[in-house]
Scaffold this active site. Structure first.
Site, PDB file in Angstrom:
ATOM      1  N   CYS A 176      38.076  24.389  37.933  1.00  0.00           N
ATOM      2  CA  CYS A 176      37.050  25.235  37.338  1.00  0.00           C
ATOM      3  C   CYS A 176      36.125  25.692  38.453  1.00  0.00           C
ATOM      4  CB  CYS A 176      36.298  24.496  36.230  1.00  0.00           C
ATOM      5  SG  CYS A 176      35.570  22.936  36.732  1.00  0.00           S
TER       6      CYS A 176
ATOM      7  N   HIS B  78      38.183   8.832  63.282  1.00  0.00           N
ATOM      8  CA  HIS B  78      39.384   9.572  62.887  1.00  0.00           C
ATOM      9  C   HIS B  78      40.246   9.754  64.131  1.00  0.00           C
ATOM     10  CE1 HIS B  78      41.912  12.783  61.289  1.00  0.00           C
ATOM     11  NE2 HIS B  78      41.445  12.486  60.081  1.00  0.00           N
TER      12      HIS B  78
END
Length: 609
Positions: A28, A536
């Site tokens: 949405c 990371h």
């Protein structure tokens, strides 16, 4: 430049159990909506550690991942990895392992049917408001070409709404889109011809034919019935004749039953819903408005607001106006006012920037960034927004404000739609203005008091700082130089990066290993002061599925800057053409980000002289 969401999409897909666990995926205005085979495979804790995700929760029969304004980009990237989930044959045998409650199935169905084209409904709502304003001000002649085009653009979608419903309902109920659209077109066709009869008489019954413009329930029920008829036709018609005669007989059988029975019955159900709501509203418009607007954003938080929004369209179709969305507009402006108030009480630049960004989205009627990013997190702005909304909703009810159209996304550009025979736009302006002022004022008042107390405490307590260290020997660079938009634009948080000289990875801060990603490419470490650092290892390394990584620590283990947490195989990365840049970012927006920039230049010297 368009951001690259490949890795983000892969992590999200992994966290919901992988492609094989996904039955359907829609979105949405702000959130991804997954229907899953097994909700037990969801890794909730991993979503909590993903900065781009504001909130992830199972509600309304779906697993919803709130992204915010970037949801369309993430969705488009996800579809590249998920593939086609929309074919009837591909989904017919796939059912969730857990049985859904009726309420969850209903909300899931409503959401699947209405959310795919919410942006178009919002867009034509803006145009409809513009048309009404032009009529009020008489800026241009209503007989002019410009006005005629604007009127057609703003009215066509609502009149032909059954076509849109048919497409998404066909996908939901697993029936041919084209047959469903043909059926919806048949429902609308009587409106296109002045010579077509408005009603026909069958014995003692009068059947109305020109009642399906903008029809919601008749179209949904019609397509649902069509799905069963088409499935039956496929079983009894030989394959050699199926191409022509399955849609022929499906349309023929369904058409007669829809016009004779299903359509009129669904229309009466819609009338019953509209009249039932009108009866409740008339008991006390002021109390109804205050209550509904005051709790309106709770429905948004849990993603179940689509159980209420379609009532606005049904009201518009049956009554010619709506009051429920008029009251909901105060709920939107309550959170808008609260997040604007948070701009004035923000304690640092990062917090202020988040509030400004969320306020811009809320101004356009999208409140999730304000809710999850600021108001609910701080608590008092959300409460202030609800109080302001309750006052505004009560005023809306007291003045009996009506909305002459359907507006699923509510913002100032829709105000023109409030002007009509029994309602004036000025009353809605008064209501949302009061809402905004109360919400912003309370947020500023409470926020400044809270900040003052925190400042007093900080004056008498020792300031605790988190020391930052380089995780690997190599060349330290700024995030802006990282070859990944998610990191370089600091979407994941502020920090720094290192071009490694070897594969020995150390902890960048002293603390506790909070989380190790299943694919081993990333680790989250929490300091004693609560600061979280995400290390990371390499870019797009999630695709390696752990290959090339040797993790040397466990979740819950205490580490320091001298603790080696992993070994990575740089030669293997090179062979796979993987960028081996090591990145350290701080997902939480706090004061440590200021220290990061000051520490980047000295970080290398602190461990690796």
């Amino acid at each position: 430049m368009t951001a690259n969401y490949d890795e983000t999409a892969k992590v999200i897909l992994s966290n919901v159990g992988g492609k094989e666990n996904v039955l359907s995926l829609t979105h949405c205005a702000t959130r991804l909506r997954f229907t899953l085979k097994d909700y037990g495979k969801v890794q909730q804790s991993q979503f909590d550690n993903l900065p781009i995700v504001m909130k992830a929760l199972k509600t309304g029969g779906q697993y919803q991942v709130v992204i915010g304004p970037k949801v369309t980009d993430v969705y488009e990237t996800l579809t590249q990895f998920v593939g086609d989930l929309g074919t009837a044959e591909g989904e017919s045998s796939a059912e969730p392992q857990e049985k859904k409650k009726i309420s969850d199935r209903l909300l899931s169905t409503i959401s699947a049917i209405f959310t795919p084209y919410i942006n178009i409904l919002a867009a034509v709502g803006v145009l409809k408001g513009l048309v009404v304003l032009l009529q009020m001000t008489q800026v241009i002649d209503e007989a002019s070409f410009v006005f005629a085009v604007l009127n057609a653009l703003s009215s066509g979608v609502f009149t032909l709404l059954p076509i849109f419903i048919a497409i998404t309902a066909a996908d939901k109920f697993k029936v041919s889109r084209y047959t469903a659209v043909a059926l919806a077109a048949a429902l609308i066709f009587p409106l296109t011809s002045a010579d077509f009869p408005s009603e026909v008489v069958m014995g003692a019954f009068t059947i109305l034919l020109k009642i399906y413009g903008g029809a919601v329930l008749p179209t949904v029920f019609a397509v649902y019935f069509l799905a069963h008829v088409e499935k039956w036709m496929k079983k009894i018609i030989p394959q050699v004749a199926a191409l022509v005669f399955v849609p022929t007989f499906s349309l023929l059988i369904t058409g007669f039953i829809v016009f004779a029975l299903i359509g009129p019955l669904a229309n009466y159900i819609g009338i019953g819903i509209a009249n039932g709501y009108a009866w409740l509203y008339e008991l006390s418009p002021t109390i109804s408005g205050g209550l509904l607007a005051g709790i309106g954003q709770f429905f948004v938080i849990f993603g179940v607001h689509w159980g209420i929004i379609p009532i606005g369209q049904i009201n518009t179709q049956v009554l010619g106006f709506d009051t429920i969305m008029a009251m909901f507009m105060s709920a939107v402006f309550g959170q808008f006012g609260a997040v604007v108030g948070s701009i004035a009480t923000a304690k640092n630049r990062d917090e202020r920037q988040i509030s400004i960004s969320a306020a811009v989205s809320a101004f356009f009627g999208i409140t999730e960034p304000a809710l999850y990013g600021v108001n609910v997190k701080k608590k008092y702005p959300f409460i202030a927004g609800c109080i302001g909304a309750a006052v505004g909703g009560a005023l809306t009810g007291f003045f009996r404000v009506k909305l002459y159209g359907f507006a699923p996304v509510l913002n100032v550009f829709m105000l023109g739609m409030f002007n009509g025979p029994e309602s004036k736009m000025i009353y809605e302006v008064i209501a949302i203005s009061a809402t905004f002022i109360i919400a912003a004022g309370l947020t500023i008042l409470i926020g400044k008091r809270q900040n003052s107390k925190e400042d007093e405490l900080s004056n008498v307590s020792e300031k605790i700082s988190t020391n930052l260290f380089n995780p690997v020997k190599g060349n330290v660079i700024n995030l802006e130089k990282v070859n990944d938009d998610v990191f370089s634009t600091k979407m994941m948080g502020n920090g720094f990066a290192v071009i490694p000289e070897n594969g020995e990875i150390y902890s960048p801060i002293a603390g506790t290993i909070k989380s190790i990603f299943p694919t081993k490419h990333a680790i989250i470490i929490q300091s004693e002061t609560g600061t979280e650092a995400l290390i990371h290892m390499g870019l797009d390394t999630v695709s390696l599925n752990g290959e090339g990584f040797d993790i040397l620590v466990k979740e819950g283990q205490q580490v320091s800057e001298k603790t080696q947490i992993a070994n990575i195989d740089l030669d293997f990365f090179k062979q796979k053409e993987i960028d081996d840049t090591i990145i350290v970012v701080f997902p939480e927006n706090n004061e440590l980000q200021v220290d990061v920039r000051e520490s980047i230049l000295s970080a290398q010297e602190r461990i690796f002289a």
